[in-house]
Scaffold this active site. Sequence first.
Site, short mmCIF file in Angstrom:
data_model
loop_
_atom_site.label_atom_id
_atom_site.label_comp_id
_atom_site.label_asym_id
_atom_site.label_seq_id
_atom_site.Cartn_x
_atom_site.Cartn_y
_atom_site.Cartn_z
N GLU A 60 -18.83 22.30 -15.43
CA GLU A 60 -19.19 20.95 -15.90
C GLU A 60 -18.40 19.88 -15.17
O GLU A 60 -18.92 18.82 -14.81
CB GLU A 60 -18.94 20.83 -17.41
N LYS A 87 -17.68 30.16 -29.06
CA LYS A 87 -17.92 29.42 -27.82
C LYS A 87 -17.09 29.93 -26.64
O LYS A 87 -15.95 30.33 -26.77
CB LYS A 87 -17.62 27.92 -28.02
N SER A 147 0.82 -1.21 0.00
CA SER A 147 0.00 0.00 0.00
C SER A 147 0.86 1.26 0.00
O SER A 147 0.33 2.37 0.02
CB SER A 147 -0.92 0.00 1.23
N LYS A 204 -8.17 3.67 2.06
CA LYS A 204 -7.45 4.93 1.88
C LYS A 204 -7.66 5.59 0.53
O LYS A 204 -7.90 6.80 0.44
CB LYS A 204 -5.97 4.70 2.13
N GLN A 252 -7.39 -2.06 4.29
CA GLN A 252 -6.33 -1.27 3.66
C GLN A 252 -6.89 -0.49 2.46
O GLN A 252 -6.34 0.54 2.08
CB GLN A 252 -5.20 -2.20 3.22
N TYR A 272 -9.70 -6.47 12.72
CA TYR A 272 -9.07 -6.00 11.49
C TYR A 272 -9.07 -7.09 10.41
O TYR A 272 -8.83 -8.25 10.69
CB TYR A 272 -7.62 -5.58 11.78
N THR A 277 -39.38 26.98 -10.45
CA THR A 277 -39.73 25.63 -10.00
C THR A 277 -39.95 24.85 -11.29
O THR A 277 -40.43 25.42 -12.28
CB THR A 277 -41.02 25.59 -9.14
N HIS A 278 -39.55 23.58 -11.30
CA HIS A 278 -39.61 22.77 -12.52
C HIS A 278 -38.79 23.40 -13.65
O HIS A 278 -39.06 23.16 -14.82
CB HIS A 278 -41.06 22.58 -13.01
N ASN A 302 -2.15 -2.47 13.41
CA ASN A 302 -3.61 -2.29 13.36
C ASN A 302 -4.06 -1.03 14.09
O ASN A 302 -4.87 -0.25 13.57
CB ASN A 302 -4.32 -3.52 13.93
N SER A 329 -13.55 26.96 -28.02
CA SER A 329 -13.68 25.76 -28.84
C SER A 329 -12.68 25.86 -29.98
O SER A 329 -12.44 26.95 -30.51
CB SER A 329 -15.10 25.67 -29.41
N ASN A 373 -16.93 28.03 -23.08
CA ASN A 373 -17.52 26.89 -22.39
C ASN A 373 -17.21 26.90 -20.88
O ASN A 373 -16.08 27.16 -20.48
CB ASN A 373 -17.00 25.58 -22.99
N1 ARG Z 1 -1.17 -1.31 5.52
C1 ARG Z 1 -2.14 -1.84 6.46
C2 ARG Z 1 -3.48 -1.10 6.28
O1 ARG Z 1 -3.48 -0.07 5.72
C3 ARG Z 1 -1.65 -1.64 7.85
C4 ARG Z 1 -2.21 -2.60 8.83
C5 ARG Z 1 -1.71 -3.95 8.56
N2 ARG Z 1 -2.08 -4.87 9.55
C6 ARG Z 1 -2.00 -6.19 9.38
N3 ARG Z 1 -2.41 -6.95 10.33
N4 ARG Z 1 -1.52 -6.72 8.28
O2 ARG Z 1 -4.53 -1.58 6.67
#
Ligand code: ARG
Length: 471
Positions: A303, A296, A36, A338, A335, A330, A168-169, A123, A290, A298
């Site tokens: 948008e 144009k 990650s 993110k 993971q 967990y 309205t509408h 974790n 354009s 735009n």
């Molecule tokens: N990179 C992991 C995450 O974002 C960190 C936690 C990993 N924990 C584990 N037990 N493998 O979730």
Amino acid sequence: MSDKHQAASPSAAASQMWGGRFAGGPAAIMQRINASIDFDRRLYAQDIRGSKAHCRMLVRQNIILPEDGETILAGLDAVLAEIDAGNFPFRTELEDIHMNVEARLAEIVGEAAGRLHTARSRNDQVATDFRLWVRDAMDGMDAALQGLQAALIERALQHAATVMPGFTHLQAAQPVTFGHHLLAYVEMVGRDRGRLADARRRLNESPLGSAALAGTSFPIDRHSTATELGFERPMANSLDGVSDRDFALEFMAACAIAAVHLSRLAEELVIWTSAQFRFVTLSDAFTTGSSIMPQKRNPDAAELIRAKTGRVIGDLTALLVVMKGLPLAYSKDMQDDKEPTFEAADTMELAIAAMTGMVWDLTVNESVMKAAAGAGFTTATDIADWCVRALKMPFRRAHHVAGSLVKLAEDKGCGLEDLTLDEMRTVEPGLTAEALAVLTVDSSVDSRTSFGGTAPARVREAALAARARFL
Ligand code: ARG
């Protein structure tokens, strides 16, 4: 060993973090799906901040020696400086930001680095880092939304008496002022900020010290790390601490609703800047030309804001689906929290900034707006109201009278205000010259003085009140 099960690299054999039991390294594809670091490196400042708080607590609680603590803290600062300077050697085989930082710390300070992970797990570490990151994102978004409100409020003050059709509408309904219309968005954005503030309050508890899932046998002090990291208190349950991501969901839910609000204003800008409406002009700064049609101009930014709302809604949906049905505590699924969260935050930053820019940039074509405000018999309600007030008619009958007047004007192919008094009296003999006066768009908006209404005096008051409430 077949090609596709090739080890990722010789150096990845038997990770130094859990090498005890592992003789071989991961397959290349295992490393690719598992790593990650390409995205979670964005957590580096929060990760180091969390580690420093944890380290200081370990020293205070006599879990590690003060000299080791000093060494670790100095090393973490060195790591931070390297990452800030852009010369940190990120390594995919170290999976994530937590292990990258710790491995580099070990290179810099040696043996002592190995004591930092006492009474901690990745974790609770990642849960802490991510909460800190989302909290910062909330604060940044709140400030950006406040900036948007500032632009809307100033423009509303400038245009407190600029008349436009209210719809309205998407059919012309009653005249309103442009300032009033903009202040509607100030309220929406105010609630968006309120949602962020609510979510922030619930987010603001520390998972640190939950360890892997069960807590720890070391005499840690979770209250002190919570305080040092700006959290209100430690989270009450270690399983919950490592396994929920509702704070990110709430953040993205607030983003999604705010994005929907932005998309509506964006859509209005698209409509208002069209050749058919011409209510508003955006300058060169916020439009594109354009390559084939020279006339144009735009409204691309509007948008794109409209479009990007889909992404933010998708980001929320993505994490909802990741979390759905996950057993405690967990799981690695988490993971995947993110990327959608980062994307939502980045998209909102861009969209809010572009919208704020357009609100400051736009020029109002007042005469066009005003002409449109009167088209489509938008003052029909005013004549009905007059009949109720002056002739003591029940509203339902007055509505009928006004409807007949509209039909008369329609048949004649003119506006309500173009009818003569005599013509109007064929519909309702009680009508007087005073009734004619209510037919102008200015008198229409001036008359709507109820609290929250569109009368310019009310709009000015509301804008000043909004300044005090929000800025
Ligand atoms: N990179 C992991 C995450 O974002 C960190 C936690 C990993 N924990 C584990 N037990 N493998 O979730």
